[in-house]
Write a protein that holds these residues in place. Structure first.
Motif, PDB file in Angstrom:
ATOM      1  N   GLU A  67      -2.576  -9.046  19.965  1.00 44.62           N
ATOM      2  CA  GLU A  67      -1.662 -10.151  19.690  1.00 44.62           C
ATOM      3  C   GLU A  67      -2.287 -11.502  20.026  1.00 44.62           C
ATOM      4  OE1 GLU A  67       1.880  -9.436  21.891  1.00 44.62           O
ATOM      5  OE2 GLU A  67       2.472  -7.666  20.727  1.00 44.62           O
ATOM      6  N   HIS A  68      -3.384 -11.489  20.783  1.00 41.12           N
ATOM      7  CA  HIS A  68      -4.004 -12.728  21.256  1.00 41.12           C
ATOM      8  C   HIS A  68      -5.336 -12.949  20.553  1.00 41.12           C
ATOM      9  CE1 HIS A  68      -1.142 -13.141  24.639  1.00 41.12           C
ATOM     10  NE2 HIS A  68      -1.220 -11.827  24.689  1.00 41.12           N
ATOM     11  N   ALA A 122       6.802 -11.714  34.862  1.00 41.25           N
ATOM     12  CA  ALA A 122       7.223 -13.089  35.124  1.00 41.25           C
ATOM     13  C   ALA A 122       8.487 -13.108  35.980  1.00 41.25           C
ATOM     14  CB  ALA A 122       7.462 -13.820  33.804  1.00 41.25           C
ATOM     15  N   ARG A 163       1.693  -7.626  29.132  1.00 40.83           N
ATOM     16  CA  ARG A 163       1.682  -8.991  28.592  1.00 40.83           C
ATOM     17  C   ARG A 163       1.382 -10.001  29.698  1.00 40.83           C
ATOM     18  NH1 ARG A 163       5.815  -7.037  24.817  1.00 40.83           N
ATOM     19  NH2 ARG A 163       4.936  -7.267  22.723  1.00 40.83           N
ATOM     20  N   GLY A 164       1.934  -9.764  30.877  1.00 39.11           N
ATOM     21  CA  GLY A 164       1.665 -10.659  32.009  1.00 39.11           C
ATOM     22  C   GLY A 164       0.202 -10.623  32.411  1.00 39.11           C
ATOM     23  N   LEU A 209      -2.365  -9.865  30.507  1.00 37.05           N
ATOM     24  CA  LEU A 209      -3.146 -10.533  29.465  1.00 37.05           C
ATOM     25  C   LEU A 209      -3.018 -12.053  29.577  1.00 37.05           C
ATOM     26  CD1 LEU A 209      -2.323  -8.129  26.514  1.00 37.05           C
ATOM     27  CD2 LEU A 209      -4.578  -8.446  27.564  1.00 37.05           C
ATOM     28  N   GLU A 210      -1.822 -12.512  29.892  1.00 33.49           N
ATOM     29  CA  GLU A 210      -1.634 -13.950  30.090  1.00 33.49           C
ATOM     30  C   GLU A 210      -2.425 -14.428  31.306  1.00 33.49           C
ATOM     31  OE1 GLU A 210      -0.479 -17.795  29.347  1.00 33.49           O
ATOM     32  OE2 GLU A 210      -0.323 -16.017  28.064  1.00 33.49           O
ATOM     33  N   ALA A 211      -2.452 -13.599  32.358  1.00 35.97           N
ATOM     34  CA  ALA A 211      -3.245 -13.937  33.540  1.00 35.97           C
ATOM     35  C   ALA A 211      -4.722 -14.051  33.174  1.00 35.97           C
ATOM     36  CB  ALA A 211      -3.048 -12.881  34.620  1.00 35.97           C
ATOM     37  N   ARG A 261      -5.978 -14.866  30.254  1.00 36.53           N
ATOM     38  CA  ARG A 261      -6.143 -16.098  29.486  1.00 36.53           C
ATOM     39  C   ARG A 261      -6.263 -17.306  30.417  1.00 36.53           C
ATOM     40  NH1 ARG A 261      -2.286 -18.012  26.950  1.00 36.53           N
ATOM     41  NH2 ARG A 261      -3.417 -19.048  25.282  1.00 36.53           N
ATOM     42  N   ARG A 262      -5.416 -17.328  31.436  1.00 34.71           N
ATOM     43  CA  ARG A 262      -5.368 -18.496  32.325  1.00 34.71           C
ATOM     44  C   ARG A 262      -6.470 -18.484  33.382  1.00 34.71           C
ATOM     45  NH1 ARG A 262       0.482 -20.935  32.679  1.00 34.71           N
ATOM     46  NH2 ARG A 262       1.432 -20.070  30.803  1.00 34.71           N
ATOM     47  N   LEU A 293       0.997 -18.724  36.468  1.00 35.06           N
ATOM     48  CA  LEU A 293       2.117 -18.688  35.538  1.00 35.06           C
ATOM     49  C   LEU A 293       2.899 -20.005  35.551  1.00 35.06           C
ATOM     50  CD1 LEU A 293       3.626 -16.638  33.641  1.00 35.06           C
ATOM     51  CD2 LEU A 293       5.176 -16.236  35.562  1.00 35.06           C
TER      52      LEU A 293
END
Length: 243
Positions: free
Chosen positions: A27-28, A122, A215-216, A218-220, A222-223, A238
């Protein structure tokens, strides 16, 4: 974060979280899984067409920027060693770590960016802050933490429960008592109960799908990509509080 896609190595790729990470990473557009590592080396459908390495040969992994580690405590040392040798960042949700393994994370963070969290939801990140505030406001109240998970989860109390307990203590509350339930296919439920004279406050989080954790994470990733060496907290990334 770098302009080119962040190259991810999934450690624990054949487990529940590993499979979810492999499925959702697509998705990313700014993330690219380069390979997976599992204890058996068997290739799950989600990794079709990508290299899958058995843990014993993880040193043969292709170049990567960040490792996403959701494995077992007994496989954790090899994961840390690989990140150290490759100067690659680490996002880990492996629980049940020993004091020595936690120290190894601190040592690794002197060389690369590191983020360890017992929970990548989150909602739990916000719950932790609410728990800290409640403990600060109600320092004399009794605190109980009740956690429920599926029958296959080994560590108890859960890493999330212990992290919530740490939030209580950061707020100045009483050391909490823990209770653990292992039943069915419960993804994860955590109740933090504050009890005072004649009243009770309950703060609860329930996870309905393992996808929220993937998802969390993967977001971590990215950041965390492109950040300087150091130890980072999921909630800080976050909420945009990390320096």
């Amino acid at each position: 974060m770098p302009n080119s896609p962040v190259r991810l190595l999934i450690h624990g790729a054949s487990g529940r979280m590993g499979r979810a990470l492999l499925r959702l990473a697509a998705e990313h557009g700014d993330l690219r899984v380069v390979a997976g590592i599992s204890r058996s080396g068997r290739t799950p459908p989600e990794l079709s067409g990508l290299p899958m390495l058995p843990a014993a040969h993880m040193g043969e992994a292709p170049a990567f920027d960040l490792m996403l580690d959701f494995s077992l405590a007994e496989a954790f040392d090899s994961a840390v060693a690989l990140c150290r040798s490759r100067s690659a960042g680490l996002v880990s949700g492996t629980t049940g770590l020993s004091a020595t393994q936690k120290q190894a994370l601190d040592t690794l963070a002197q060389q690369v960016p590191v983020l360890w969290s017992a929970n990548f939801s989150a909602g739990v990140a916000v719950l932790s802050e609410l728990v800290r505030q409640a403990a600060a406001a109600l320092p004399e109240w009794d605190v109980d933490i009740v956690e429920s998970h599926h029958v296959h989860k080994k560590d108890a109390p859960s890493g999330t429960a212990l992290a919530l307990g740490a939030a209580v203590e950061r707020g100045g509350g009483r050391p909490p008592a823990y209770s653990s339930l292992r039943a069915g296919d419960i993804v994860g439920e955590h109740l933090v109960q504050f009890t005072g004279p004649g009243e009770r406050l309950e703060l609860t989080h329930r996870a309905g799908s393992r996808d929220i954790f993937a998802r969390g994470a993967l977001e971590a990733a990215r950041r965390l990509a492109g950040r300087p060496p150091g130890s980072y907290r999921f909630a800080e990334l976050l909420l945009g509080l990390a320096r």
